[in-house]
Design a protein around this motif. Structure first.
Motif: not given
Length: 205
Positions: A88-100
């Motif tokens: 649930s915390n992935q985009v295109a198979g990559r972890n989301v490490v920060d967001h704005h």
């Protein structure tokens, strides 16, 4: 009333009506010209975005996501091999490490506008790539959301290549966009969403 006066009044009425008709015709011509200009200015972009175009220009929610440097599960970001992955915390198979959250940032309309200008993209290099097994290193994503509708737009670290992620998350429609990279990165730095340091290789304006 003398005939000469009546004739003058009639001529003035005819002239007035003619002026109104000319002004009306000019207004129609200018409106049509503006429509043709806008069509030629953004027709490729409109076709590329399709129904998602409305999200690009007016979604009530917009976020910048920073993605992990390597696909999740390959030991990136210090993860132990075999550790449970939060999909649930992935985009295109990559972890989301920060967001704005960009919703209330000033000048957001200008950021949205660059995605609608045909001249910002290299259309003859447009292509489709798989998410799994793809070699493209996606480092950022813009997430446009309106209720249940969502469009994720991926970027390489230098923001010179853009990818429209498919609804099922399996493919990316890739489009080079070097002409707008400086504008995008400058805006994101100005609103504090993108750090201006050596870890973010952004192009100079």
């Amino acid at each position: 009333m003398p005939a000469s006066v009546a004739g003058s009044l009639l001529n003035m009425q005819i002239s007035g009506r003619l002026i109104i008709l000319v002004i009306f015709a000019l207004a129609i011509a200018m409106s049509g010209g503006a429509w043709l200009y806008q069509y030629s200015y953004s027709r490729h972009s409109a076709e590329f975005w399709g129904p998602a175009g409305s999200l690009i220009v007016k979604s009530p929610e917009l976020q910048l996501l920073e993605l992990a440097a390597a696909p999740a599960g390959d030991g990136d970001e210090g993860e132990e091999a075999g550790a449970e992955v939060d999909l649930s915390n992935q985009v295109a198979g990559r972890n989301v490490v920060d967001h704005h959250d960009l919703r209330k940032k000033p000048g957001l309309i200008h950021l949205r506008h660059v995605f609608t200008q045909d001249g910002n993209f290299v259309w003859d290099e447009r292509g489709v790539e798989p998410v799994d097994g793809g070699t493209r290193e996606w480092s950022y994503a813009l997430r446009f959301v309106d209720g249940d509708a969502e469009q994720i737009v991926l970027f390489t670290r230098d923001f010179e290549v853009m990818g429209k992620l498919s609804a099922d998350g399996t493919t990316v429609e890739v489009l080079p966009c070097a002409r707008m990279a400086a504008a995008v990165t400058t805006y994101l730095r100005d609103v504090g969403a993108l750090e201006n340091n050596s870890n973010h290789e952004v192009p100079s304006p």
